[in-house]
Design a protein around this motif. Structure first.
Motif, PDB file in Angstrom:
ATOM      1  N   ALA A 112      11.526 -16.743  18.763  1.00  0.00           N
ATOM      2  CA  ALA A 112      11.219 -18.064  19.311  1.00  0.00           C
ATOM      3  C   ALA A 112      10.979 -19.069  18.194  1.00  0.00           C
ATOM      4  O   ALA A 112      11.436 -20.227  18.270  1.00  0.00           O
ATOM      5  CB  ALA A 112       9.997 -17.971  20.219  1.00  0.00           C
ATOM      6  N   GLN A 113      10.285 -18.654  17.156  1.00  0.00           N
ATOM      7  CA  GLN A 113      10.027 -19.557  16.038  1.00  0.00           C
ATOM      8  C   GLN A 113      11.320 -19.947  15.333  1.00  0.00           C
ATOM      9  O   GLN A 113      11.500 -21.109  14.931  1.00  0.00           O
ATOM     10  CB  GLN A 113       9.065 -18.905  15.048  1.00  0.00           C
ATOM     11  N   ALA A 114      12.241 -18.988  15.193  1.00  0.00           N
ATOM     12  CA  ALA A 114      13.519 -19.280  14.546  1.00  0.00           C
ATOM     13  C   ALA A 114      14.320 -20.300  15.342  1.00  0.00           C
ATOM     14  O   ALA A 114      14.985 -21.181  14.774  1.00  0.00           O
ATOM     15  CB  ALA A 114      14.324 -17.993  14.363  1.00  0.00           C
ATOM     16  N   VAL A 115      14.291 -20.193  16.662  1.00  0.00           N
ATOM     17  CA  VAL A 115      15.014 -21.154  17.504  1.00  0.00           C
ATOM     18  C   VAL A 115      14.319 -22.516  17.460  1.00  0.00           C
ATOM     19  O   VAL A 115      14.980 -23.565  17.438  1.00  0.00           O
ATOM     20  CB  VAL A 115      15.121 -20.637  18.947  1.00  0.00           C
ATOM     21  N   ASN A 116      12.994 -22.529  17.456  1.00  0.00           N
ATOM     22  CA  ASN A 116      12.269 -23.795  17.381  1.00  0.00           C
ATOM     23  C   ASN A 116      12.615 -24.564  16.113  1.00  0.00           C
ATOM     24  O   ASN A 116      12.699 -25.801  16.127  1.00  0.00           O
ATOM     25  CB  ASN A 116      10.762 -23.543  17.428  1.00  0.00           C
ATOM     26  N   GLU A 117      12.827 -23.842  15.027  1.00  0.00           N
ATOM     27  CA  GLU A 117      13.129 -24.501  13.755  1.00  0.00           C
ATOM     28  C   GLU A 117      14.470 -25.221  13.796  1.00  0.00           C
ATOM     29  O   GLU A 117      14.690 -26.171  13.034  1.00  0.00           O
ATOM     30  CB  GLU A 117      13.116 -23.475  12.626  1.00  0.00           C
ATOM     31  N   LEU A 118      15.361 -24.801  14.673  1.00  0.00           N
ATOM     32  CA  LEU A 118      16.646 -25.484  14.784  1.00  0.00           C
ATOM     33  C   LEU A 118      16.492 -26.897  15.323  1.00  0.00           C
ATOM     34  O   LEU A 118      17.359 -27.748  15.102  1.00  0.00           O
ATOM     35  CB  LEU A 118      17.601 -24.691  15.689  1.00  0.00           C
ATOM     36  N   ALA A 119      15.404 -27.141  16.041  1.00  0.00           N
ATOM     37  CA  ALA A 119      15.176 -28.467  16.606  1.00  0.00           C
ATOM     38  C   ALA A 119      14.472 -29.394  15.632  1.00  0.00           C
ATOM     39  O   ALA A 119      14.343 -30.588  15.911  1.00  0.00           O
ATOM     40  CB  ALA A 119      14.353 -28.354  17.890  1.00  0.00           C
ATOM     41  N   GLU A 120      14.018 -28.873  14.511  1.00  0.00           N
ATOM     42  CA  GLU A 120      13.319 -29.696  13.527  1.00  0.00           C
ATOM     43  C   GLU A 120      14.334 -30.418  12.665  1.00  0.00           C
ATOM     44  O   GLU A 120      14.627 -30.048  11.532  1.00  0.00           O
ATOM     45  CB  GLU A 120      12.399 -28.827  12.669  1.00  0.00           C
ATOM     46  N   GLU A 121      14.904 -31.491  13.214  1.00  0.00           N
ATOM     47  CA  GLU A 121      15.926 -32.266  12.555  1.00  0.00           C
ATOM     48  C   GLU A 121      15.436 -33.694  12.367  1.00  0.00           C
ATOM     49  O   GLU A 121      14.493 -34.122  13.038  1.00  0.00           O
ATOM     50  CB  GLU A 121      17.212 -32.274  13.384  1.00  0.00           C
ATOM     51  N   PRO A 122      16.068 -34.455  11.480  1.00  0.00           N
ATOM     52  CA  PRO A 122      15.705 -35.869  11.361  1.00  0.00           C
ATOM     53  C   PRO A 122      15.890 -36.597  12.688  1.00  0.00           C
ATOM     54  O   PRO A 122      16.673 -36.188  13.541  1.00  0.00           O
ATOM     55  CB  PRO A 122      16.681 -36.389  10.298  1.00  0.00           C
ATOM     56  N   ALA A 123      15.159 -37.666  12.862  1.00  0.00           N
ATOM     57  CA  ALA A 123      15.208 -38.399  14.129  1.00  0.00           C
ATOM     58  C   ALA A 123      16.608 -38.910  14.424  1.00  0.00           C
ATOM     59  O   ALA A 123      16.997 -39.062  15.591  1.00  0.00           O
ATOM     60  CB  ALA A 123      14.223 -39.558  14.088  1.00  0.00           C
ATOM     61  N   THR A 124      17.403 -39.141  13.370  1.00  0.00           N
ATOM     62  CA  THR A 124      18.748 -39.674  13.589  1.00  0.00           C
ATOM     63  C   THR A 124      19.744 -38.602  13.996  1.00  0.00           C
ATOM     64  O   THR A 124      20.852 -38.914  14.417  1.00  0.00           O
ATOM     65  CB  THR A 124      19.255 -40.333  12.303  1.00  0.00           C
ATOM     66  N   ALA A 125      19.352 -37.324  13.885  1.00  0.00           N
ATOM     67  CA  ALA A 125      20.312 -36.245  14.146  1.00  0.00           C
ATOM     68  C   ALA A 125      20.708 -36.176  15.603  1.00  0.00           C
ATOM     69  O   ALA A 125      21.792 -35.717  15.939  1.00  0.00           O
ATOM     70  CB  ALA A 125      19.735 -34.905  13.698  1.00  0.00           C
ATOM     71  N   ARG A 126      19.854 -36.626  16.517  1.00  0.00           N
ATOM     72  CA  ARG A 126      20.160 -36.511  17.935  1.00  0.00           C
ATOM     73  C   ARG A 126      20.410 -37.867  18.583  1.00  0.00           C
ATOM     74  O   ARG A 126      20.397 -38.000  19.790  1.00  0.00           O
ATOM     75  CB  ARG A 126      19.005 -35.795  18.644  1.00  0.00           C
ATOM     76  N   GLU A 127      20.629 -38.898  17.754  1.00  0.00           N
ATOM     77  CA  GLU A 127      20.881 -40.212  18.319  1.00  0.00           C
ATOM     78  C   GLU A 127      22.185 -40.256  19.096  1.00  0.00           C
ATOM     79  O   GLU A 127      22.320 -40.997  20.060  1.00  0.00           O
ATOM     80  CB  GLU A 127      20.901 -41.260  17.196  1.00  0.00           C
ATOM     81  N   HIS A 128      23.150 -39.448  18.659  1.00  0.00           N
ATOM     82  CA  HIS A 128      24.450 -39.466  19.325  1.00  0.00           C
ATOM     83  C   HIS A 128      24.440 -38.668  20.626  1.00  0.00           C
ATOM     84  O   HIS A 128      25.362 -38.796  21.426  1.00  0.00           O
ATOM     85  CB  HIS A 128      25.524 -38.904  18.383  1.00  0.00           C
ATOM     86  N   ALA A 129      23.446 -37.827  20.829  1.00  0.00           N
ATOM     87  CA  ALA A 129      23.362 -37.042  22.068  1.00  0.00           C
ATOM     88  C   ALA A 129      21.904 -36.931  22.481  1.00  0.00           C
ATOM     89  O   ALA A 129      21.327 -35.845  22.512  1.00  0.00           O
ATOM     90  CB  ALA A 129      23.985 -35.659  21.868  1.00  0.00           C
ATOM     91  N   PRO A 130      21.274 -38.058  22.828  1.00  0.00           N
ATOM     92  CA  PRO A 130      19.842 -38.019  23.144  1.00  0.00           C
ATOM     93  C   PRO A 130      19.535 -37.292  24.445  1.00  0.00           C
ATOM     94  O   PRO A 130      18.403 -36.884  24.679  1.00  0.00           O
ATOM     95  CB  PRO A 130      19.481 -39.509  23.244  1.00  0.00           C
ATOM     96  N   HIS A 131      20.557 -37.109  25.296  1.00  0.00           N
ATOM     97  CA  HIS A 131      20.322 -36.469  26.582  1.00  0.00           C
ATOM     98  C   HIS A 131      20.308 -34.951  26.479  1.00  0.00           C
ATOM     99  O   HIS A 131      19.917 -34.276  27.424  1.00  0.00           O
ATOM    100  CB  HIS A 131      21.420 -36.882  27.569  1.00  0.00           C
TER     101      HIS A 131
END
Length: 453
Positions: A270-289
């Protein structure tokens, strides 16, 4: 480095030997006219030579060397130039130089153009180069390396495959490395396939074996199913399966109880998967949904007399005894909408899984999961058999324990890889609507794995 020539300056008066300064025209002590002093002769460097102790026949003992007799005057020929190396001498050890070392012809010991003979062994004109490694194929200069053979399309068997992985003839997408994966580690084996409807394989698995502190063998299998509605589900399943497998392989040899180790493995996943979401704020601007990366997990650890399972989500573990007259069993409960309906007594199992909401999961690994609740259970089967660890890509076509028992080959315990292939084939024959991943683990664990041909 070149320098401009300069006239030598007097340091003392030629008459009274009193010191004079540069630029003085007369001596300050005696009045001597310094301008009439003739210019010093042109300077010639002197090379000190060492002669033999006895001198030579043509020179006196005080000379140390015998100089050649001068040419007679009026001979009409210019005098020959005599070089220092034309004279006899000794090396640094006091031994006389041989003729070829000090002769006028300039032997091996004479440096070309200098006329000086050095007392060291002759050196080759070039240092020899190291011989080329015969194991390395020589490629002539300006010759391009041979190109790899072109990949042929698996569909039409005629077209070339371009760099994007598509056939230039029929346009068929070629299978990627992850589309079909097979692994075995001793007595445990697993197969994962993309299926017939999905464009990529979002499942992942890890299989391995180790030993407990007392030398008892232990084998493990972890299977993860990426959540397709989340972003990067394939990365999530890969990260979770690796983290869980590494945790188990590290904890079990230390003496951690297998059930405790399984719990720790799920937390690490679970911790390994959670770390995948720790991205810069701009990383998900193209797919915020899109949701954060997510996946389910299920695993099994088998030792000599203990079977431990753990899971979060709707992937499953089945127990299938070698004696098919004995009942098979499903060892996990789904974290899904259908399972909740059945547990609450609101619907029968058949009704719940027939509903279109049946596979909506209520538990998963990911940064946006409600709460991590790892499920673990341990069993002590009283007979030999196999443990089937799988995603819903398989159990959709063999849902009950009895149906799974019917499709597992009778020799699964001795041929786990073959059995995993058969089970994947069963799902593909049934339609292959989802990715399919199956691990087959014989029980009890044996020190040496059986063949899987």
């Amino acid at each position: 480095m070149s320098q401009m020539p300069q006239q030598a300056a007097l340091s003392k008066c030629p008459s009274c030997a009193e010191p004079v300064e540069s630029g003085d025209l007369f001596c300050g002590a005696c009045g001597y006219d310094l301008s009439v002093v003739p210019a010093p002769p042109q300077d010639h460097p002197t090379l000190t030579m060492t002669s033999s102790a006895t001198g030579s026949a043509t020179g006196s003992a005080g000379d140390g060397v015998g100089w050649p007799a001068p040419e007679p005057e009026g001979s009409g020929t210019p005098p020959a130039a005599h070089l220092p190396a034309d004279l006899p001498g000794t090396d640094s050890g006091g031994s006389p130089l041989s003729e070829h070392e000090a002769g006028p012809q300039g032997g091996a010991g004479q440096q070309a153009g200098s006329g000086v003979s050095f007392d060291r062994p002759a050196e080759p004109e070039e240092y020899p180069l190291q011989a080329p490694d015969p194991r390395v194929a020589e490629i002539p200069e300006n010759t391009a390396a041979p190109e790899e053979p072109a990949q042929v399309c698996v569909a039409c068997r005629a077209g070339r495959v371009d760099s994007d992985g598509y056939c230039e003839n029929c346009g068929h997408a070629q299978p990627r490395e992850r589309d079909h994966v097979e692994r075995e580690s001793g007595p445990v084996a697993a197969v994962s396939d993309r299926g017939l409807r999905h464009h990529r394989n979002e499942d992942a698995f890890t299989v391995g074996r180790t030993t407990l502190p007392d030398g008892t063998p232990a084998v493990l299998a972890i299977v993860c199913d990426g959540v397709s509605s989340a972003t990067r589900p394939d990365d999530a399943s890969t990260a979770a399966s690796r983290a869980a497998g590494d945790t188990l392989l590290a904890a079990l040899p230390r003496g951690t109880h297998p059930q405790t180790a399984m719990h720790e493995a799920i937390v690490a996943a679970a911790q390994a998967v959670n770390e995948l979401a720790e991205e810069p704020a701009t990383a998900r601007e193209h797919a915020p949904h899109q949701n954060a990366p997510a996946c389910t997990i299920v695993g099994a650890v088998v030792t000599a007399g203990l079977l431990v399972v753990g899971w979060v989500g709707d992937s499953r573990v089945y127990w299938v005894p070698d004696d098919r007259g004995a009942p098979a069993a499903r060892l996990t409960e789904d974290d899904s909408w259908a399972a909740q309906m059945v547990a609450a007594g609101l619907m029968s199992e058949a009704e719940a899984y027939a509903d279109e909401r049946a596979h909506a999961i209520t538990g998963w690994l990911g940064a946006d999961a409600y709460e991590l609740e790892p499920h673990t259970a341990s069993f002590k089967p009283d007979r030999s058999g196999v443990v089937v660890v799988c995603t819903d890509g398989l159990w959709n076509y063999a849902e009950t324990a009895e149906e799974m028992s019917e499709v597992v080959p009778p020799d699964a315990a001795t041929r786990p890889l073959h059995s995993a292939r058969v089970l994947v084939g069963h799902a593909l024959d049934g339609g292959g609507h989802d990715n399919v991943t199956v691990a087959v683990v014989p029980f009890p664990a044996s020190p040496q794995g059986a063949g899987s041909a």
